[in-house]
Design a protein around this motif. Structure first.
Motif, short mmCIF file in Angstrom:
data_model
loop_
_atom_site.label_atom_id
_atom_site.label_comp_id
_atom_site.label_asym_id
_atom_site.label_seq_id
_atom_site.Cartn_x
_atom_site.Cartn_y
_atom_site.Cartn_z
N ALA A 1 0.83 -1.20 0.00
CA ALA A 1 0.00 0.00 0.00
C ALA A 1 0.87 1.25 0.00
CB ALA A 1 -0.94 -0.01 1.20
N ASP A 2 1.88 1.29 0.85
CA ASP A 2 2.75 2.46 0.94
C ASP A 2 3.51 2.70 -0.36
OD1 ASP A 2 1.84 2.83 3.49
OD2 ASP A 2 3.69 2.16 4.47
N ALA A 3 3.87 1.63 -1.06
CA ALA A 3 4.61 1.77 -2.32
C ALA A 3 3.80 2.50 -3.39
CB ALA A 3 5.03 0.39 -2.83
N LEU A 4 2.49 2.56 -3.23
CA LEU A 4 1.65 3.25 -4.21
C LEU A 4 1.57 4.75 -3.95
CD1 LEU A 4 -1.16 0.56 -4.47
CD2 LEU A 4 0.59 1.11 -6.18
N TRP A 5 2.19 5.24 -2.88
CA TRP A 5 2.21 6.66 -2.55
C TRP A 5 3.46 7.31 -3.14
CZ3 TRP A 5 -0.95 9.93 0.34
CH2 TRP A 5 -2.08 9.33 0.92
N THR A 6 3.38 8.61 -3.36
CA THR A 6 4.54 9.39 -3.79
C THR A 6 5.64 9.24 -2.75
OG1 THR A 6 3.12 11.01 -4.87
CG2 THR A 6 5.36 11.70 -4.37
N PRO B 1 2.96 7.31 2.80
CA PRO B 1 1.94 8.36 2.87
C PRO B 1 2.34 9.52 3.77
CG PRO B 1 1.29 6.49 4.20
CD PRO B 1 2.56 6.10 3.49
N GLY B 2 3.53 9.48 4.35
CA GLY B 2 3.96 10.56 5.21
C GLY B 2 3.59 10.30 6.66
N LEU C 1 -4.15 11.60 -7.33
CA LEU C 1 -3.04 10.88 -7.95
C LEU C 1 -2.30 11.79 -8.91
CD1 LEU C 1 -5.64 8.74 -7.71
CD2 LEU C 1 -3.80 7.22 -8.33
N GLN C 2 -1.02 11.49 -9.09
CA GLN C 2 -0.19 12.20 -10.05
C GLN C 2 0.66 11.17 -10.77
OE1 GLN C 2 2.15 14.83 -7.62
NE2 GLN C 2 3.60 13.26 -7.04
N PRO C 3 1.20 11.50 -11.94
CA PRO C 3 2.07 10.55 -12.63
C PRO C 3 3.37 10.34 -11.86
CG PRO C 3 1.34 12.27 -14.13
CD PRO C 3 0.93 12.69 -12.75
N ARG C 4 3.91 9.13 -11.91
CA ARG C 4 5.22 8.88 -11.33
C ARG C 4 6.24 9.72 -12.10
NH1 ARG C 4 5.50 5.01 -7.67
NH2 ARG C 4 3.81 3.53 -7.53
N HIS D 1 -0.97 10.88 -4.33
CA HIS D 1 -0.34 12.11 -3.88
C HIS D 1 -0.97 12.63 -2.58
CE1 HIS D 1 1.39 16.12 -4.07
NE2 HIS D 1 0.19 16.64 -4.07
N GLY D 2 -2.26 12.37 -2.40
CA GLY D 2 -2.96 12.82 -1.21
C GLY D 2 -4.30 12.10 -1.07
#
Length: 179
Positions: free
Chosen positions: A89-94, A98-99, A158-161, A170-171
């Motif tokens: 799950a965390d790997a899918l965050w920027t 997730p901070g 979401l934003q592009p990698r 992204h948030g």
């Protein structure tokens, strides 16, 4: 300032050319994507039905054409959280995390998911870039636990990698809904 006041009525009457218009879609296609009643994370059958996705035309996509779309990324994330796989799950965050305290902390803190239903709306562009580089995916989540059924609503942005290989979260703003 004076110019803006004079131009505003013209934009309202004529319409703004910077407004995004969604691509034409198949009228027989369902308006929402759904993964319904997933198996318990601890059970034998942990396979989930992937959300149907319609890839954006290459000219309208900010990511690789073969990359999972925004809806699929959100489904993968929530499913990983439900299965207790926070590393995935965390790997899918920027940035791979997730901070400090993510805005979906209430969902991430739930123990013992027994069932899961995810309903996502169509992604909404949150910028004026062409193609859009910031998308918001509305989401409704229903979780069954040992203590009952809980509902959450909100969105994931979401934003592009950086390399354009796909979307990353992204948030988020996910809140419990009182029944």
């Amino acid at each position: 300032m004076r110019r803006a006041v004079l131009l505003l009525p013209l934009l309202i009457l004529h319409g703004c050319s910077c407004q995004q218009h969604p691509p034409a879609s198949d009228p027989s296609a369902p308006p929402e994507s759904t993964v319904a009643d997933a198996a318990p994370a601890s059970g034998d059958d942990t396979a989930l039905t992937p959300a149907p996705s319609t890839p954006a035309p290459a000219s309208l996509s900010a990511v690789a054409t073969d990359a999972p779309d925004e809806l699929m990324v959100v489904h993968r994330y929530v499913t990983a959280v439900a299965q207790g796989d926070l590393a995935t799950a965390d790997a899918l965050w920027t940035g791979g995390s997730p901070g400090g305290r993510p805005d979906d902390a209430a969902l991430r803190a739930l123990p013992d998911f027994r069932g899961l239903r995810i309903k996502t709306g169509a992604p909404i562009a949150r910028d004026t870039a062409q193609p859009s580089r910031l998308r918001e995916v509305p989401v409704q989540i229903r979780v069954s636990t040992d203590t009952g059924t809980l509902r959450f609503e909100g969105w994931y942005r979401l934003q592009p990698r950086v390399d354009g290989s796909g979307w990353e979260i992204h948030g988020a703003s996910i809140q419990p809904v009182m029944n």
